[in-house]
Design an enzyme around this catalytic site. Structure first.
Site, mmCIF file in Angstrom:
data_model
loop_
_atom_site.group_PDB
_atom_site.id
_atom_site.type_symbol
_atom_site.label_atom_id
_atom_site.label_comp_id
_atom_site.label_asym_id
_atom_site.label_seq_id
_atom_site.Cartn_x
_atom_site.Cartn_y
_atom_site.Cartn_z
ATOM 1 N N CYS A 10 0.787 -1.231 0.000
ATOM 2 C CA CYS A 10 0.000 0.000 0.000
ATOM 3 C C CYS A 10 0.815 1.275 0.000
ATOM 4 O O CYS A 10 1.992 1.283 0.284
ATOM 5 C CB CYS A 10 -0.877 0.064 1.246
ATOM 6 S SG CYS A 10 -1.875 -1.370 1.493
ATOM 7 N N GLY A 36 0.805 0.210 -5.223
ATOM 8 C CA GLY A 36 -0.371 -0.653 -5.238
ATOM 9 C C GLY A 36 -1.279 -0.279 -6.383
ATOM 10 O O GLY A 36 -1.592 0.894 -6.556
ATOM 11 N N ASN A 112 -0.807 1.337 5.680
ATOM 12 C CA ASN A 112 0.205 0.595 4.940
ATOM 13 C C ASN A 112 0.950 -0.260 5.958
ATOM 14 O O ASN A 112 1.454 0.279 6.943
ATOM 15 C CB ASN A 112 1.163 1.591 4.269
ATOM 16 C CG ASN A 112 2.384 0.939 3.650
ATOM 17 O OD1 ASN A 112 3.440 1.546 3.593
ATOM 18 N ND2 ASN A 112 2.260 -0.276 3.202
ATOM 19 N N GLY A 113 0.976 -1.570 5.738
ATOM 20 C CA GLY A 113 1.693 -2.432 6.669
ATOM 21 C C GLY A 113 0.970 -3.744 6.863
ATOM 22 O O GLY A 113 0.170 -4.168 6.031
ATOM 23 N N CYS A 246 12.095 -0.526 6.803
ATOM 24 C CA CYS A 246 12.221 -1.626 5.835
ATOM 25 C C CYS A 246 13.331 -1.307 4.828
ATOM 26 O O CYS A 246 13.247 -0.330 4.075
ATOM 27 C CB CYS A 246 10.888 -1.785 5.094
ATOM 28 S SG CYS A 246 10.972 -2.838 3.635
ATOM 29 N N TYR A 252 14.032 -1.429 -3.446
ATOM 30 C CA TYR A 252 13.100 -1.691 -4.532
ATOM 31 C C TYR A 252 11.796 -0.900 -4.494
ATOM 32 O O TYR A 252 11.350 -0.385 -5.512
ATOM 33 C CB TYR A 252 12.783 -3.198 -4.529
ATOM 34 C CG TYR A 252 11.711 -3.619 -5.490
ATOM 35 C CD1 TYR A 252 11.910 -3.488 -6.860
ATOM 36 C CD2 TYR A 252 10.506 -4.146 -5.044
ATOM 37 C CE1 TYR A 252 10.917 -3.862 -7.758
ATOM 38 C CE2 TYR A 252 9.511 -4.526 -5.929
ATOM 39 C CZ TYR A 252 9.720 -4.379 -7.289
ATOM 40 O OH TYR A 252 8.749 -4.739 -8.163
ATOM 41 N N SER A 293 13.952 -0.363 -11.626
ATOM 42 C CA SER A 293 14.459 -0.131 -10.276
ATOM 43 C C SER A 293 15.947 -0.460 -10.114
ATOM 44 O O SER A 293 16.542 -0.127 -9.099
ATOM 45 C CB SER A 293 13.633 -0.918 -9.258
ATOM 46 O OG SER A 293 13.548 -2.260 -9.648
ATOM 47 N N ASP A 356 18.188 -5.385 -8.738
ATOM 48 C CA ASP A 356 18.131 -4.891 -7.363
ATOM 49 C C ASP A 356 17.965 -6.019 -6.356
ATOM 50 O O ASP A 356 18.440 -5.935 -5.234
ATOM 51 C CB ASP A 356 17.015 -3.843 -7.191
ATOM 52 C CG ASP A 356 15.693 -4.343 -7.688
ATOM 53 O OD1 ASP A 356 15.123 -5.238 -7.046
ATOM 54 O OD2 ASP A 356 15.236 -3.862 -8.728
ATOM 55 N N CYS A 392 8.533 -12.014 4.782
ATOM 56 C CA CYS A 392 8.268 -10.706 5.385
ATOM 57 C C CYS A 392 6.910 -10.783 6.071
ATOM 58 O O CYS A 392 5.943 -11.273 5.501
ATOM 59 C CB CYS A 392 8.228 -9.622 4.311
ATOM 60 S SG CYS A 392 7.710 -8.033 4.997
ATOM 61 N N CYS A 452 14.088 -10.116 6.014
ATOM 62 C CA CYS A 452 14.018 -11.077 4.907
ATOM 63 C C CYS A 452 15.403 -11.496 4.435
ATOM 64 O O CYS A 452 15.548 -12.460 3.690
ATOM 65 C CB CYS A 452 13.190 -10.508 3.763
ATOM 66 S SG CYS A 452 13.679 -8.860 3.294
HETATM 67 S S1 SF4 Z 1 11.271 -8.334 6.264
HETATM 68 FE FE1 SF4 Z 1 12.225 -7.411 4.429
HETATM 69 S S2 SF4 Z 1 10.554 -6.666 3.131
HETATM 70 FE FE2 SF4 Z 1 9.719 -7.048 5.217
HETATM 71 S S3 SF4 Z 1 9.849 -5.092 6.278
HETATM 72 FE FE3 SF4 Z 1 11.719 -6.195 6.771
HETATM 73 S S4 SF4 Z 1 13.215 -5.576 5.173
HETATM 74 FE FE4 SF4 Z 1 11.166 -4.977 4.481
#
Ligand code: SF4
Length: 467
Positions: A10, A36, A112-113, A246, A252, A293, A356, A392, A452
């Site tokens: 989002c 989105g 968003n989240g 993040c 990206y 990207s 990326d 994630c 991640c």
């Molecule tokens: S796990 Fe990866 S994609 Fe998810 S918030 Fe953390 S850095 Fe971002």
């Protein structure tokens, strides 16, 4: 990763104190459309303190194709949202903003989240008599607020303390506009000021330019902001707050013309290309970035290596939304239709291909096949982020972990073979942190979420529920 294997779920935008609030939100969302494309919604607070909301499935220009829709949203305070849904929460019913209206108040919510304790909260609220009208998590906050006592701000604070995960909320209430960011600041949210007076908030600063707003500052982790009589009122959740933005926003998701925590996204990506060169250079003739990207990282790599940065891949910009459909077959077909290799540039060349990130690896495999068919002599893949190996839990649709290339291939050699490149290297976690210039700051992971990549997450994850 030019064809989206990852989906940011989002983007949010909000305006307070401008008679053209809905129109401004329209333009702000236009700048955030990359976050989105499945649905969009705009809500305004009317003069008689009601919430008027229009939302629909499709791109902003499709949902608001009839100018009368925007004209009908009259008010000086507005929130808006663009959305990519999870599989379980598709459809216009689940599009944001969600409006919770009772006889005594109306609450409009967009965020968003992702909430990592959503299931637990929903079960508890249902046991206590709450009836949910949507399948998503957005409505949860409205139910929590309704069960608290006090002013709206006090109820919002109490409710947010019950929520775990990542969020950037924009809320409309009879009493005005409220925005809130989670205690780890995982998803971005920035504040700007309009030259005509009034304030704007957006997931990315690129949305400020289009409405003529000046960036003021980022909303801090755990901060709630409301504007009362033109004055910014800031308060914080009474819990431990830290910075864990993040890192994939830099890699990206965000637009290159956005700034995150004071750092320009293009500049960070360019530095990631330079770090990649330092860590894993190989002899070659040209550098090619996967559009769009990876272009910034390719510029950085080419500058550092002294090799020509060539446009060996062209993106067809007139492909419709078919390619956001989350099926493997469509994704693969999407790669073939969306990119072309320029034979006269790649034929007979040793290529350093910059991407990326790699998630499933299927798109990379197809891009490499395109280059080889066009006559590339060697293809060396260099990835401007670490191996994407873990799921994630914070609002990014990162697919089934078992599908992640780095999860189901144990060694670099196995991944190299699968993608069919002559060599393969990823930027190290330290290299990524260095590129973001978060190095040496703010403790663990330097103020970034790297979950991640490292399997170390900034919040407790209830693994049995969140996967
Ligand atoms: S796990 Fe990866 S994609 Fe998810 S918030 Fe953390 S850095 Fe971002």
């Amino acid at each position: 990763m030019n064809i989206k294997e990852l989906h940011e779920e989002c983007g949010v935008f909000a305006v307070q104190g401008n008679s053209e609030a809905a129109t401004m939100t329209y333009y702000g969302l236009h700048a955030l459309q990359h976050r989105g494309q499945e649905s969009v919604g705009i809500a305004v607070l009317t003069e008689d303190q009601k919430i008027n909301c229009i939302k629909g499935e499709g791109l902003l220009t499709e949902v608001f194709a009839d100018p009368k829709k925007l004209q009908s949203l009259v008010g000086d305070t507005s929130i808006g949202h663009v959305r990519y849904p999870t599989n379980s929460s598709r459809g216009v019913l689940n599009a944001h903003p969600i409006v919770v209206a009772t006889t005594d108040e109306s609450i409009g919510i967009a965020f968003n989240g992702a909430l990592t304790n959503a299931t637990e909260l929903k079960i508890r609220l249902e046991k206590n008599g709450s009836v949910f009208h949507t399948h998503g998590e957005t409505e949860l906050l409205g139910h929590l607020i309704r069960r608290c006592q006090g002013t709206f701000l006090e109820r919002l604070k109490k409710s947010l303390l019950e929520i775990e995960g990542a969020y950037s909320y924009v809320l409309l209430h009879n009493s005005g506009l409220y925005v809130a960011r989670d205690p780890n600041g995982i998803r971005p949210l920035s504040m700007g000021k309009l030259s005509t007076g009034g304030y704007v908030f957006a997931s990315e600063t690129c949305a400020f330019d289009i409405v003529g707003a000046e960036f003021i500052r980022d909303v801090e982790p755990g901060e709630i902001i409301t504007i009362q009589d033109g004055e910014v009122i800031s308060t914080f959740l009474e819990t431990k707050c830290t910075h864990a933005l993040c890192s994939m926003e830099y890699v990206y998701f965000s637009r290159p013309d956005s700034d995150l925590e004071g750092k320009n996204v293009h500049a960070v990506r360019k530095r990631s290309g330079i770090e990649l060169y330092k860590e894993a250079h190989v002899d070659a003739d040209i550098v090619i970035g996967v559009p769009d990207s990876s272009i910034s990282a390719a510029i950085g790599y080419a500058e550092a290596s002294g090799l020509p940065n060539e446009m060996g891949l062209i993106k067809n910009r007139y492909i419709g939304r078919t390619f956001i459909q989350p099926t493997q077959e469509l994704r693969e077909r999407g790669v073939r239709m969306k990119l072309s290799a320029i034979t006269s540039i790649v034929k007979g060349k040793r290529i350093i291909l910059i991407d990326d990130s790699i998630v499933r690896g299927t798109t990379s495999k197809h891009i490499v096949a395109l280059l080889r068919t066009a006559g590339a002599k060697e293809v060396h893949m260099r990835v401007a982020s670490p191996e994407f190996k873990y799921p994630c839990y914070y609002g990014v649709d990162a697919t089934d972990p078992r599908e992640l290339l780095a999860q189901h291939h144990e060694t670099n050699e196995e991944m190299r073979e699968y993608i069919d490149v002559d060599s393969l290297a990823f930027l190290s976690p330290a290299g990524l942190i260095k590129a973001t210039e978060h190095e040496g700051s703010r403790g663990v992971n330097c103020g970034l979420c790297m979950g991640c990549f490292t399997n170390k997450y900034p919040t407790n994850i209830k693994f049995d529920e969140a996967v």
